[in-house]
Design a protein around this motif. Structure first.
Motif, short mmCIF file in Angstrom:
data_model
loop_
_atom_site.label_atom_id
_atom_site.label_comp_id
_atom_site.label_asym_id
_atom_site.label_seq_id
_atom_site.Cartn_x
_atom_site.Cartn_y
_atom_site.Cartn_z
N ALA A 1 25.82 -2.32 11.08
CA ALA A 1 25.02 -1.19 11.52
C ALA A 1 23.74 -1.12 10.72
CB ALA A 1 25.81 0.11 11.34
N PRO A 2 22.63 -0.72 11.35
CA PRO A 2 21.38 -0.59 10.62
C PRO A 2 21.47 0.55 9.63
CG PRO A 2 21.16 0.34 12.82
CD PRO A 2 22.50 -0.34 12.76
N PRO A 3 20.65 0.50 8.57
CA PRO A 3 20.68 1.60 7.61
C PRO A 3 20.39 2.92 8.29
CG PRO A 3 19.34 -0.24 6.80
CD PRO A 3 19.66 -0.52 8.23
N ALA A 4 21.11 3.96 7.87
CA ALA A 4 20.92 5.27 8.48
C ALA A 4 19.57 5.84 8.12
CB ALA A 4 22.03 6.21 8.01
N GLU A 5 18.86 6.34 9.12
CA GLU A 5 17.60 6.99 8.87
C GLU A 5 17.86 8.40 8.39
OE1 GLU A 5 15.97 6.83 12.76
OE2 GLU A 5 14.86 5.00 12.36
N SER A 6 16.93 8.95 7.67
CA SER A 6 17.06 10.33 7.24
C SER A 6 16.81 11.25 8.40
CB SER A 6 16.05 10.62 6.12
OG SER A 6 15.99 12.02 5.88
N ALA A 7 17.81 12.06 8.73
CA ALA A 7 17.64 12.99 9.84
C ALA A 7 16.57 14.02 9.51
CB ALA A 7 18.96 13.70 10.16
N SER A 8 16.43 14.35 8.19
CA SER A 8 15.42 15.31 7.82
C SER A 8 14.04 14.78 8.12
CB SER A 8 15.54 15.68 6.34
OG SER A 8 15.39 14.53 5.54
N ALA A 9 13.87 13.43 8.00
CA ALA A 9 12.58 12.82 8.30
C ALA A 9 12.28 12.92 9.78
CB ALA A 9 12.58 11.35 7.87
N LYS A 10 13.32 13.05 10.59
CA LYS A 10 13.16 13.20 12.02
C LYS A 10 13.21 14.67 12.43
CE LYS A 10 13.25 8.78 13.24
NZ LYS A 10 12.18 8.13 13.99
N GLY A 11 13.14 15.56 11.44
CA GLY A 11 13.21 16.98 11.75
C GLY A 11 14.64 17.47 11.94
N GLY B 1 29.69 1.14 11.02
CA GLY B 1 29.53 0.32 9.83
C GLY B 1 30.76 0.31 8.94
N GLY B 2 31.79 1.10 9.30
CA GLY B 2 33.02 1.10 8.53
C GLY B 2 33.05 2.04 7.35
N ASP B 3 32.00 2.89 7.21
CA ASP B 3 31.98 3.85 6.11
C ASP B 3 32.82 5.08 6.41
OD1 ASP B 3 30.19 2.39 4.39
OD2 ASP B 3 28.61 2.87 5.82
N ALA B 4 33.09 5.35 7.68
CA ALA B 4 33.99 6.41 8.10
C ALA B 4 35.05 5.75 8.98
CB ALA B 4 33.24 7.50 8.87
N LEU B 5 36.27 5.71 8.50
CA LEU B 5 37.32 4.90 9.15
C LEU B 5 38.10 5.70 10.18
CD1 LEU B 5 38.67 3.13 5.94
CD2 LEU B 5 37.05 2.23 7.63
N PRO B 6 38.70 5.02 11.17
CA PRO B 6 39.53 5.71 12.15
C PRO B 6 40.59 6.56 11.49
CG PRO B 6 39.13 3.46 12.84
CD PRO B 6 38.57 3.58 11.45
N ILE C 1 20.82 12.79 14.04
CA ILE C 1 22.08 13.00 13.32
C ILE C 1 23.19 12.20 13.98
CG2 ILE C 1 23.79 14.72 12.64
CD1 ILE C 1 21.49 16.79 12.67
N MET C 2 23.21 12.18 15.31
CA MET C 2 24.22 11.38 16.01
C MET C 2 24.13 9.92 15.62
SD MET C 2 24.07 13.04 19.83
CE MET C 2 25.12 11.74 20.53
N ARG C 3 22.91 9.38 15.54
CA ARG C 3 22.74 7.97 15.17
C ARG C 3 23.28 7.72 13.77
NH1 ARG C 3 17.75 8.56 17.78
NH2 ARG C 3 16.66 8.79 15.79
N GLN C 4 23.02 8.66 12.86
CA GLN C 4 23.50 8.46 11.49
C GLN C 4 25.02 8.46 11.42
OE1 GLN C 4 20.96 9.94 8.06
NE2 GLN C 4 20.66 11.57 9.55
N ILE C 5 25.64 9.40 12.13
CA ILE C 5 27.11 9.45 12.12
C ILE C 5 27.68 8.20 12.79
CG2 ILE C 5 29.14 10.73 12.87
CD1 ILE C 5 27.46 13.29 12.72
N GLU C 6 27.07 7.77 13.89
CA GLU C 6 27.50 6.53 14.55
C GLU C 6 27.43 5.37 13.57
OE1 GLU C 6 26.05 5.07 18.23
OE2 GLU C 6 26.06 7.04 19.19
N ASN C 7 26.34 5.29 12.80
CA ASN C 7 26.19 4.19 11.84
C ASN C 7 27.29 4.22 10.79
OD1 ASN C 7 23.92 3.22 13.13
ND2 ASN C 7 22.48 4.26 11.78
#
Length: 233
Positions: A10-20, A36-41, A26-32
């Motif tokens: 997964a690409p590095p998560a962007e800062s949601a604050s930078a996107k307002g 990316g395996g940082d949040a497991l099933p 935020i959805m993209r960050q959580i998806e990442n």
């Protein structure tokens, strides 16, 4: 595909604050985090901790969680909170069937109406996969494989079909992040792509559809083989 690799880093998560702090960001960050395996099933996501980690306020975070629940990446369980969805074997096999049907449909459409530049792009991505295989760059191979499938779905020109395929792929991430790499199977995977591209190039919709479906189902079988042998990702 090697045992149907469906995971690319997964690409590095962007800062949601930078996107307002927008819900889509935020959805993209959580998806990442999930893909990316940082949040497991099965893992519980703590809302306060997540809002601090992503540097976002709670209201848009809750909306993002609600939408990801609709996409079946998260689930909200009474008295337990927000969990990363777990996918059973039965669910995974159903998702493979869905992928096979959608990939077959997109390949048939691509054979009928794909633009020459779309077909050329597919060949370029496949060539990059071949280069990664020769270099034994398995992470690169996974990434380019995902690119190939995305490009094929785009070449079909049916957006709802492509969106459904993307959701099925993400669902399978929750079942098995990555299948065991079998270098000897790389050539088989590439040959399957070659057969599919040849059918598209000669505008043979029936052959393209059959090659596409066969590719997904052979990937499913390879995945099952890794489970039978006790392999670990």
């Amino acid at each position: 595909m090697i045992a149907d690799p469906i995971h690319a880093p997964a690409p590095p998560a962007e800062s949601a604050s930078a996107k307002g702090g927008g819900v889509e960001a935020i959805m993209r960050q959580i998806e990442n985090l999930i893909l990316g395996g940082d949040a497991l099933p099965g893992e519980r996501l703590n809302e306060l901790a997540l809002s601090r980690q992503l540097n976002v306020s709670r209201a848009p975070l809750r909306e993002a969680v609600r939408r990801l629940e609709q996409m079946e990446l998260l689930e909200i369980v009474p008295n337990r909170g927000v969990l990363v969805r777990q996918v059973s074997m039965r669910d995974a096999l159903d998702l493979y069937d869905l992928r096979a049907a959608l990939f077959r449909g997109a390949a048939r459409l691509a054979a009928r109406r794909a633009l020459p530049e779309s077909v050329a792009h597919l060949h370029r991505v496949n060539d990059r996969m071949r280069q990664a295989a020769v270099a034994e760059d398995f992470a690169g191979y996974y990434a380019r494989n995902l690119d190939f499938h995305t490009a094929l779905m785009a070449a079909g020109g049916n957006a709802p079909m492509a969106q459904g395929y993307d959701r099925a792929v993400k669902g399978l991430h929750l079942f098995r992040k990555r299948s065991l790499v079998h270098p000897a199977q790389l050539d088989l995977s590439l040959q399957e792509h070659d057969d599919l591209l040849a059918a598209i190039a000669r505008h043979d919709a029936a052959a393209a559809g059959e090659a596409a479906e066969r590719h997904i189902m052979l990937g499913r079988d390879r995945m099952l083989d890794t489970l039978d042998t006790g392999a670990r990702p």
